[in-house]
Design an enzyme around this catalytic site. Structure first.
Site, PDB file in Angstrom:
ATOM      1  N   ASN A  74     -10.660  10.643  -1.902  1.00 35.40           N
ATOM      2  CA  ASN A  74     -11.249  11.200  -1.007  1.00 35.40           C
ATOM      3  C   ASN A  74     -10.466  12.337  -0.404  1.00 35.40           C
ATOM      4  O   ASN A  74     -10.841  13.375  -0.026  1.00 35.40           O
ATOM      5  CB  ASN A  74     -11.773  10.349   0.055  1.00 35.40           C
ATOM      6  CG  ASN A  74     -12.747   9.353  -0.222  1.00 35.40           C
ATOM      7  OD1 ASN A  74     -13.835   9.708  -0.708  1.00 35.40           O
ATOM      8  ND2 ASN A  74     -12.360   8.046   0.000  1.00 35.40           N
ATOM      9  N   ASN A  75      -9.191  12.097  -0.672  1.00 36.21           N
ATOM     10  CA  ASN A  75      -8.195  13.154  -0.029  1.00 36.21           C
ATOM     11  C   ASN A  75      -7.926  14.065  -1.175  1.00 36.21           C
ATOM     12  O   ASN A  75      -7.867  13.970  -2.194  1.00 36.21           O
ATOM     13  CB  ASN A  75      -6.897  12.130   0.497  1.00 36.21           C
ATOM     14  CG  ASN A  75      -7.242  11.189   1.617  1.00 36.21           C
ATOM     15  OD1 ASN A  75      -7.066  10.095   1.335  1.00 36.21           O
ATOM     16  ND2 ASN A  75      -7.749  11.835   2.647  1.00 36.21           N
ATOM     17  N   LYS A  93      -9.488   3.049  15.065  1.00 39.13           N
ATOM     18  CA  LYS A  93      -7.877   3.489  15.445  1.00 39.13           C
ATOM     19  C   LYS A  93      -7.829   3.713  16.899  1.00 39.13           C
ATOM     20  O   LYS A  93      -6.884   3.228  17.531  1.00 39.13           O
ATOM     21  CB  LYS A  93      -7.582   4.730  14.731  1.00 39.13           C
ATOM     22  CG  LYS A  93      -7.672   4.818  13.408  1.00 39.13           C
ATOM     23  CD  LYS A  93      -6.301   3.729  12.872  1.00 39.13           C
ATOM     24  CE  LYS A  93      -6.199   3.189  11.309  1.00 39.13           C
ATOM     25  NZ  LYS A  93      -5.311   2.237  11.100  1.00 39.13           N
ATOM     26  N   GLY A 113       0.746  -1.149  -0.113  1.00 33.02           N
ATOM     27  CA  GLY A 113       0.013   0.037   0.098  1.00 33.02           C
ATOM     28  C   GLY A 113       1.041   1.168   0.009  1.00 33.02           C
ATOM     29  O   GLY A 113       2.075   1.325  -0.011  1.00 33.02           O
ATOM     30  N   TYR A 114       0.077   2.454   0.235  1.00 34.88           N
ATOM     31  CA  TYR A 114       0.984   3.741   0.043  1.00 34.88           C
ATOM     32  C   TYR A 114       2.038   3.888   1.092  1.00 34.88           C
ATOM     33  O   TYR A 114       3.067   3.988   0.642  1.00 34.88           O
ATOM     34  CB  TYR A 114      -0.309   4.718   0.121  1.00 34.88           C
ATOM     35  CG  TYR A 114       0.100   6.192  -0.117  1.00 34.88           C
ATOM     36  CD1 TYR A 114       1.133   6.654  -0.887  1.00 34.88           C
ATOM     37  CD2 TYR A 114      -0.458   6.956   0.841  1.00 34.88           C
ATOM     38  CE1 TYR A 114       1.609   7.921  -0.890  1.00 34.88           C
ATOM     39  CE2 TYR A 114       0.005   8.576   0.940  1.00 34.88           C
ATOM     40  CZ  TYR A 114       1.067   8.906   0.065  1.00 34.88           C
ATOM     41  OH  TYR A 114       1.220  10.350  -0.454  1.00 34.88           O
ATOM     42  N   ARG A 143     -17.535  20.358   4.370  1.00 34.65           N
ATOM     43  CA  ARG A 143     -17.847  19.217   4.008  1.00 34.65           C
ATOM     44  C   ARG A 143     -18.225  18.996   5.427  1.00 34.65           C
ATOM     45  O   ARG A 143     -17.422  19.020   6.333  1.00 34.65           O
ATOM     46  CB  ARG A 143     -16.527  18.098   3.779  1.00 34.65           C
ATOM     47  CG  ARG A 143     -16.750  16.987   3.799  1.00 34.65           C
ATOM     48  CD  ARG A 143     -15.804  16.217   3.129  1.00 34.65           C
ATOM     49  NE  ARG A 143     -14.253  16.240   3.947  1.00 34.65           N
ATOM     50  CZ  ARG A 143     -12.960  15.645   3.405  1.00 34.65           C
ATOM     51  NH1 ARG A 143     -12.936  15.006   2.446  1.00 34.65           N
ATOM     52  NH2 ARG A 143     -12.069  15.654   4.246  1.00 34.65           N
ATOM     53  N   SER A 190      -3.840   7.435  13.773  1.00 39.85           N
ATOM     54  CA  SER A 190      -4.083   8.388  12.992  1.00 39.85           C
ATOM     55  C   SER A 190      -4.402   9.685  14.043  1.00 39.85           C
ATOM     56  O   SER A 190      -4.736   9.418  15.296  1.00 39.85           O
ATOM     57  CB  SER A 190      -5.306   8.346  12.381  1.00 39.85           C
ATOM     58  OG  SER A 190      -5.808   9.139  11.665  1.00 39.85           O
ATOM     59  N   TYR A 211     -14.431   4.329  10.929  1.00 43.29           N
ATOM     60  CA  TYR A 211     -13.049   4.336  10.804  1.00 43.29           C
ATOM     61  C   TYR A 211     -12.213   4.850  11.885  1.00 43.29           C
ATOM     62  O   TYR A 211     -11.144   4.168  12.537  1.00 43.29           O
ATOM     63  CB  TYR A 211     -12.580   5.019   9.488  1.00 43.29           C
ATOM     64  CG  TYR A 211     -11.101   5.356   9.421  1.00 43.29           C
ATOM     65  CD1 TYR A 211     -10.241   4.369   8.985  1.00 43.29           C
ATOM     66  CD2 TYR A 211     -10.910   6.683   9.727  1.00 43.29           C
ATOM     67  CE1 TYR A 211      -8.846   4.624   9.028  1.00 43.29           C
ATOM     68  CE2 TYR A 211      -9.343   6.951   9.543  1.00 43.29           C
ATOM     69  CZ  TYR A 211      -8.452   5.949   9.183  1.00 43.29           C
ATOM     70  OH  TYR A 211      -7.123   6.172   9.415  1.00 43.29           O
ATOM     71  N   GLY A 249     -18.436  17.058   9.073  1.00 41.46           N
ATOM     72  CA  GLY A 249     -17.653  16.338   9.743  1.00 41.46           C
ATOM     73  C   GLY A 249     -16.204  16.852   9.664  1.00 41.46           C
ATOM     74  O   GLY A 249     -15.184  15.963  10.360  1.00 41.46           O
TER      75      GLY A 249
HETATM   76  N1  UFG Z   1     -10.368  19.034   0.815  1.00 40.52           N
HETATM   77  C1  UFG Z   1     -11.211  19.807  -0.144  1.00 40.52           C
HETATM   78  N2  UFG Z   1     -11.505  19.266  -1.199  1.00 40.52           N
HETATM   79  C2  UFG Z   1     -11.448  17.866  -1.573  1.00 40.52           C
HETATM   80  C3  UFG Z   1     -10.738  17.034  -0.543  1.00 40.52           C
HETATM   81  C4  UFG Z   1     -10.391  17.553   0.473  1.00 40.52           C
HETATM   82  O1  UFG Z   1     -11.125  20.866   0.039  1.00 40.52           O
HETATM   83  O2  UFG Z   1     -11.773  17.536  -2.652  1.00 40.52           O
HETATM   84  C5  UFG Z   1     -10.003  19.450   2.035  1.00 40.52           C
HETATM   85  C6  UFG Z   1     -10.827  18.847   3.348  1.00 40.52           C
HETATM   86  O3  UFG Z   1     -11.826  19.519   3.570  1.00 40.52           O
HETATM   87  C7  UFG Z   1      -9.893  19.170   4.386  1.00 40.52           C
HETATM   88  C8  UFG Z   1      -8.219  19.105   3.592  1.00 40.52           C
HETATM   89  O4  UFG Z   1      -8.656  19.113   2.271  1.00 40.52           O
HETATM   90  O5  UFG Z   1      -9.838  20.312   4.638  1.00 40.52           O
HETATM   91  C9  UFG Z   1      -7.768  17.445   3.677  1.00 40.52           C
HETATM   92  O6  UFG Z   1      -8.758  16.352   3.550  1.00 40.52           O
HETATM   93  P1  UFG Z   1      -8.474  15.076   3.357  1.00 40.52           P
HETATM   94  O7  UFG Z   1      -9.778  14.257   3.140  1.00 40.52           O
HETATM   95  O8  UFG Z   1      -7.244  14.963   2.399  1.00 40.52           O
HETATM   96  O9  UFG Z   1      -7.884  14.638   4.645  1.00 40.52           O
HETATM   97  P2  UFG Z   1      -8.522  14.604   6.232  1.00 40.52           P
HETATM   98  O10 UFG Z   1      -7.923  15.505   6.999  1.00 40.52           O
HETATM   99  O11 UFG Z   1      -9.988  15.094   6.291  1.00 40.52           O
HETATM  100  O12 UFG Z   1      -8.658  13.290   6.572  1.00 40.52           O
HETATM  101  C10 UFG Z   1      -7.348  12.432   6.890  1.00 40.52           C
HETATM  102  C11 UFG Z   1      -7.418  11.019   6.578  1.00 40.52           C
HETATM  103  C12 UFG Z   1      -8.518  10.239   7.212  1.00 40.52           C
HETATM  104  C13 UFG Z   1      -8.394  10.688   8.663  1.00 40.52           C
HETATM  105  C14 UFG Z   1      -8.456  12.191   8.948  1.00 40.52           C
HETATM  106  C15 UFG Z   1      -8.381  12.556  10.307  1.00 40.52           C
HETATM  107  O13 UFG Z   1      -7.806  10.754   4.939  1.00 40.52           O
HETATM  108  O14 UFG Z   1      -8.158   8.895   7.047  1.00 40.52           O
HETATM  109  O15 UFG Z   1      -7.492  12.658   8.175  1.00 40.52           O
HETATM  110  O16 UFG Z   1      -7.158  12.049  11.015  1.00 40.52           O
HETATM  111  F1  UFG Z   1      -9.494  10.049   9.236  1.00 40.52           F
END
Ligand code: UFG
Length: 336
Positions: free
Chosen positions: A199-200, A154, A11-12, A295, A125, A150, A297
């Site tokens: 998603n990220n 953790k 994986g990554y 978004r 995490s 998820y 949450g």
């Molecule tokens: N974001 C956008 N547009 C997108 C995707 C993300 O603006 O299309 C923003 C989000 O709102 C956030 C930032 O980019 O402000 C980072 O978002 P990510 O989804 O990349 O990361 P998160 O911090 O939300 O989530 C990460 C991990 C999860 C973990 C979480 C909390 O992906 O597995 O941190 O630790 F649960």
């Protein structure tokens, strides 16, 4: 050479850690079921290191696979990455997450006990902190109720490890609480391979720049932050991989029945817009993005206090946000 079992090693984060372990003189034994990775990663690891790593295809929840690894190798330690990580999916399918993420840790601990394996590094995490009241986040910052199944897996896994070490099984464990892993190996041979729509943030950015997606939506620009967008601590995946190596070397010198936890981040918070600007700077192209609604949450701002990992493990990050964007972009450009 010490043999270290890496679950989720294709994986990554696992694949980058395999490289850094090898560079530090340890031999990775990889277990992966390719549920979120591809077989070609093993070829790429060989291209980077010159070594074909021993590989087992299987599910970490399958004790027979673990047993066959234990029979064939004298394993000295385990790094447990194998887990599902899609926050949204975990809300729709919580049992899938509890069964896989929690179940595999329990099985792995049983396996370690049977095999007399002492050292474990566990992927946790920063999600366990939720939205912290005080920033930056230290390891003493209270954990909060998880926002998703998820995140709860953790937290539960950390608790299982604390209870297990207290029961004096003779093992030594470090949980690393990752902030936001980004970037790719500077060789561009390994990197993140998101399944479907990312998603990220960073894989989404690189896919927009590559023309795979039309535009990025910034999830909210009306928060109480420097420019209104959310703040995260983006850590280069090679630095994160190196933290696992440092954790291992440290564990080796600890007494039996040891447990500790470390944040792994850069210590800097960056907004979503700053990430976009850093990407534009290193890629030399404008990114198509719009400001959209928040978004649900989302944590508004979080970043790590890295004093503990720096002083205790002697680890520190070497890559900047721009380095991370450059490596993510080079990796994306190399994908067919
Ligand atoms: N974001 C956008 N547009 C997108 C995707 C993300 O603006 O299309 C923003 C989000 O709102 C956030 C930032 O980019 O402000 C980072 O978002 P990510 O989804 O990349 O990361 P998160 O911090 O939300 O989530 C990460 C991990 C999860 C973990 C979480 C909390 O992906 O597995 O941190 O630790 F649960």
């Amino acid at each position: 050479m010490k043999k270290i079992l890496i679950t989720g090693g294709a994986g990554y984060i696992g694949s980058h850690t395999a490289v850094e372990l090898w560079n530090a003189g340890m031999e990775p034994i990889i277990l992966d079921d390719f549920s979120n990775s591809e077989a070609k990663v093993l070829d790429r690891l060989e291209e980077i290191t010159g070594k074909r790593f021993t590989f087992y295809q299987g599910d970490c929840n399958d004790k027979t696979v673990l047993d066959s690894i234990g029979k064939a190798h004298q394993i000295e330690g385990v790094i447990h990455f194998a887990a599902f990580k899609a926050v949204g999916e975990s809300t729709a399918k919580p049992l899938k997450y509890y069964k896989n993420n929690v179940g595999s840790l329990v099985l792995l601990l049983e396996f370690m006990q049977e095999q007399g394996i002492k050292d474990l590094v566990f992927s946790s995490s920063c999600t366990v902190y939720g939205q912290p009241e005080v920033l930056p986040v230290t390891e003493a910052t209270p954990r909060q109720e998880a926002e998703s199944p998820y995140g709860n897996t953790k937290k539960i896994c950390e608790d299982i490890l604390i209870d297990y070490v207290k029961s004096k099984p003779g093992i030594r464990v470090i949980s690393l609480r990752y902030f936001n892993p980004v970037g790719a190996h500077p060789s561009s041979k390994i990197g993140e391979l998101p399944l479907g729509t990312p998603n990220n943030l960073v894989p989404f950015i690189t896919q927009v720049a590559a023309g795979i997606r039309e535009k990025l939506t910034v999830f909210g620009a009306d928060y109480d932050t420097m420019d209104g967008s959310c703040v995260r601590d983006y850590i280069h995946v090679v630095d994160l991989a190196d933290a696992h190596v440092k954790a291992f070397s440290f564990l080796n010198q600890q007494p039996e029945n040891f447990y500790d936890v470390f944040n792994v981040g850069t210590g800097n918070g960056n907004t979503v817009l700053e990430v976009i600007y850093a990407f534009e700077k290193v890629s030399g192209q404008k990114l198509n993005y719009v400001i959209g609604p928040r978004r649900p949450g989302d944590v508004v701002k979080t970043w790590a206090d890295t004093t503990k990992i720096k002083t205790v493990l002697g680890w520190q990050p070497k890559y900047s946000l721009e380095d991370s964007m450059r490596d993510s972009w080079n990796w994306q450009k190399g994908l067919k």
